[in-house]
Design an enzyme around this catalytic site. Structure first.
Site, short mmCIF file in Angstrom:
data_model
loop_
_atom_site.label_atom_id
_atom_site.label_comp_id
_atom_site.label_asym_id
_atom_site.label_seq_id
_atom_site.Cartn_x
_atom_site.Cartn_y
_atom_site.Cartn_z
N HIS A 1 2.16 4.29 -2.92
CA HIS A 1 2.31 5.86 -2.57
C HIS A 1 3.87 6.25 -3.17
O HIS A 1 3.79 7.40 -3.84
CB HIS A 1 2.11 6.38 -1.23
CG HIS A 1 0.60 6.00 -0.66
ND1 HIS A 1 -0.55 6.86 -1.27
CD2 HIS A 1 0.09 5.58 0.30
CE1 HIS A 1 -1.58 6.61 -0.61
NE2 HIS A 1 -1.22 5.65 0.48
N HIS B 1 0.86 -1.12 -0.05
CA HIS B 1 0.06 -0.07 0.18
C HIS B 1 0.79 1.31 0.00
O HIS B 1 0.86 2.12 -0.84
CB HIS B 1 -0.95 0.03 1.13
CG HIS B 1 -1.59 0.90 1.30
ND1 HIS B 1 -3.22 1.24 1.20
CD2 HIS B 1 -1.42 2.35 1.83
CE1 HIS B 1 -3.63 2.49 1.32
NE2 HIS B 1 -2.44 3.19 1.93
N GLU B 2 1.81 1.22 0.70
CA GLU B 2 2.77 2.38 0.98
C GLU B 2 3.53 2.35 -0.17
O GLU B 2 4.06 3.50 -0.66
CB GLU B 2 3.54 2.38 2.19
CG GLU B 2 2.54 2.48 3.54
CD GLU B 2 1.75 3.78 3.64
OE1 GLU B 2 2.10 4.88 3.08
OE2 GLU B 2 0.54 3.67 4.25
#
Length: 374
Positions: A72, A68-69
């Site tokens: 980003h 998820h990170e």
């Protein structure tokens, strides 16, 4: 919080770190899954199977948060932003960007990348769980895959809440920023909504606690407090950047400060400069030459009965690069230096001559006025 983070890997060019607080949440996840969730899903499983399933689920969640990170971070890098590291902590994870996006479009793309990644991860785990059933995988493995599909779906939806600085809040800020063209105003509006969400979480948690379910009420309260603190901290950072943009030390310093002579006694310094003029940081000048400075802490180190027999020259700190800044230094660089060095007061010089003094109080006072007037 992240001062306790340790590097565990490097992935895609980014350092992966784990904060000490993540160890706590990982332990709680394993405990709750092994004692509550998986026993309800696998009623005939033995203790060892339940523990292995809980550990596997925790590691799967760990990997999901990293991905998820990482989404980003990769989008941020594609937009020219530098990401220091990806860190997991008590409430999830964060891609530590060194600066804010330079446009609403890049802000939106960076923010939405994480939830989209979580939706994809959830779909992959769901397909794996369905495939596992057809392939007759052990029931425990299928339940772990199903749990990871569900938790990633929850993670994606939760992160889309419009509560800045969560992903949904950043999407909201990008929309507001794109409409108004004003990052500061957009951040203030997004923060105001985030504070409302924070109070709602706290109220929900307190209601659950007073209804007799203290454990269920604890997490919403902690999330609400964390959300309130991080949203306000993010707003403060944006306000500081906006206030100091284009500002130099010359715009922040106190000009024509009170000065001391090296031959003056500490008694005279304390009573006729510190107390009479309400200052605590004084440059020392002799024949227009800047020698250094004295402050009230230096005087306090000397017993009062010796003040009359001790001169300013005896206690001053000599002028040097560690305690001086130039009038042309950017205001943001000054604040960064204060944070890094721990020094809060500086002599300001131009061409080797005293131009003024600048302190953290001067900077904070300017920021306070900026917030009141903008």
């Amino acid at each position: 919080m992240w001062g306790n983070a340790i590097r565990v890997a490097r992935l895609g060019g980014f350092d992966i770190k784990v904060d000490a607080s993540w160890l706590l949440i990982a332990t709680l996840i394993v405990w709750s899954l092994a004692t509550a969730y998986f026993p309800s899903q696998l009623p005939d499983a033995g203790t060892l199977t339940l523990i292995i399933a809980a550990i596997a689920a925790m590691l799967g969640l760990f990997g999901s948060l990293i991905l998820h990170e990482l989404a980003h971070a990769m989008v941020a890098r594609n937009h020219g932003l530098r990401v220091r590291a990806i860190t997991l902590f008590l409430f999830g994870g964060v891609a530590e960007m060194q600066s804010e996006p330079d446009s609403a479009q890049s802000e939106f793309r960076i923010a939405i990348a994480g939830p989209l990644a979580s939706f994809v991860i959830a779909a992959c785990f769901w397909l794996a769980a369905v495939g596992g059933e057809y392939a007759a995988l052990p029931d425990a493995a299928v339940r772990v895959l199903t749990y990871l599909a569900m938790i990633n779906l929850v993670l994606a939806v939760f992160n889309l809440l419009p509560a800045f600085p969560m992903d949904g809040g950043r999407v909201l800020r990008a929309w507001l920023w794109g409409r108004s063209g004003d990052l500061l105003a957009a951040t203030r509006r997004a923060t105001a909504l985030a504070v409302m969400f924070a109070y709602a979480f706290i109220a929900l948690g307190l209601f659950a606690a007073f209804s007799g379910n203290l454990a269920a009420g604890l997490w919403p309260v902690l999330i609400g407090l964390f959300l309130m603190a991080t949203s306000r901290a993010a707003l403060t950072q944006i306000e500081t950047q906006a206030a100091l943009k284009g500002r130099r030390v010359a715009d922040l310093m106190a000009r024509a400060p009170w000065t001391a002579r090296p031959e003056q006694s500490l008694w005279e310094l304390v009573h006729h400069i510190f107390l009479e003029h309400g200052v605590s940081f004084v440059p020392v000048i002799e024949n227009d030459t800047l020698l250094g400075y004295v402050d009230f802490q230096m005087a306090r180190k000397i017993d009062r009965e010796h003040w009359e027999n001790t001169t300013v020259e005896d206690v001053l700190e000599p002028v040097g690069p560690e305690n001086t800044v130039n009038t042309d230094m950017a205001g943001g660089d000054l604040l960064a230096r204060m944070s890094q060095d721990g020094r809060r007061k500086f002599l300001v010089t131009t061409n080797g001559q005293l131009a003024g003094v600048v302190t953290l109080a001067d900077v904070l006072g300017f920021l306070s006025v900026f917030r009141e007037l903008t």
